[in-house]
Scaffold this active site. Sequence first.
Site, PDB file in Angstrom:
ATOM      1  N   SER A  40      73.863 -12.298  79.191  1.00 21.52           N
ATOM      2  CA  SER A  40      74.566 -11.315  80.025  1.00 21.52           C
ATOM      3  C   SER A  40      73.633 -10.130  80.212  1.00 21.52           C
ATOM      4  CB  SER A  40      75.859 -10.861  79.353  1.00 21.52           C
ATOM      5  OG  SER A  40      76.750 -11.946  79.246  1.00 21.52           O
ATOM      6  N   MET A  59      73.202  -6.371  75.597  1.00 24.50           N
ATOM      7  CA  MET A  59      73.061  -7.735  76.090  1.00 24.50           C
ATOM      8  C   MET A  59      73.681  -8.709  75.090  1.00 24.50           C
ATOM      9  SD  MET A  59      69.444  -9.720  76.693  1.00 24.50           S
ATOM     10  CE  MET A  59      68.845  -8.503  77.842  1.00 24.50           C
ATOM     11  N   CYS A  60      74.256  -9.793  75.592  1.00 24.58           N
ATOM     12  CA  CYS A  60      74.798 -10.818  74.707  1.00 24.58           C
ATOM     13  C   CYS A  60      74.478 -12.197  75.272  1.00 24.58           C
ATOM     14  CB  CYS A  60      76.304 -10.637  74.507  1.00 24.58           C
ATOM     15  SG  CYS A  60      77.315 -11.044  75.920  1.00 24.58           S
ATOM     16  N   THR A  61      74.764 -13.217  74.487  1.00 22.73           N
ATOM     17  CA  THR A  61      74.551 -14.583  74.966  1.00 22.73           C
ATOM     18  C   THR A  61      75.890 -15.222  75.280  1.00 22.73           C
ATOM     19  OG1 THR A  61      74.607 -15.456  72.727  1.00 22.73           O
ATOM     20  CG2 THR A  61      72.438 -14.953  73.633  1.00 22.73           C
TER      21      THR A  61
END
Length: 185
Positions: A40, A59-61
């Site tokens: 993201s 940010m993330c996955t």
Amino acid sequence: MHATLLSILGLALLGALRAQDGVPVQTDFQQDKLTGRWYSIGLASNSNWFKEKKHLMKMCTTVISATADGNLEVTSTYPKGDQCEKRNSLYIKTEEPGRFSYTSPRWGSKHDIRVVETNYEEYALVATQISKNTGSSTMVLLYSRTKELSPERLERFTQFSREQGLTDEEILILPRTDKCMADAA
């Protein structure tokens, strides 16, 4: 007075529905190509929770996988404080390829999710209209297969978010982090 208020609310709802109907869905959407790991990169929203939490977001996955019945299992792993938190969602396919529905068991909100545009190998732009008894909000997500995207893709995300009525204060390129990236399933 009461009838006037109801007609104003009705027109506002109709306007919101028409605005969402104007949100395109990826032409020739191929669901199997959307599966896999994404990062993201960008998030835009006019919701209250976004305004309250924006300064904490990173940010993330997100891992997208197809279920046996053709829906999408969406698992996001993101940093929250000094821990990694996971959130699972089941996106139910609709009759329109690239469009999904989701109902949050926690909040009771209904989500109309549209994959607006993607080339499957680099980026995906996803728009969501969220409705709950307290009102509705718009959310736009920018996913990338890598932790970085070209300035052109970032600009497209910003431009599309503005087209959805979001202001610059409601648009965020998520700060890059390595935290929780290895923990993603």
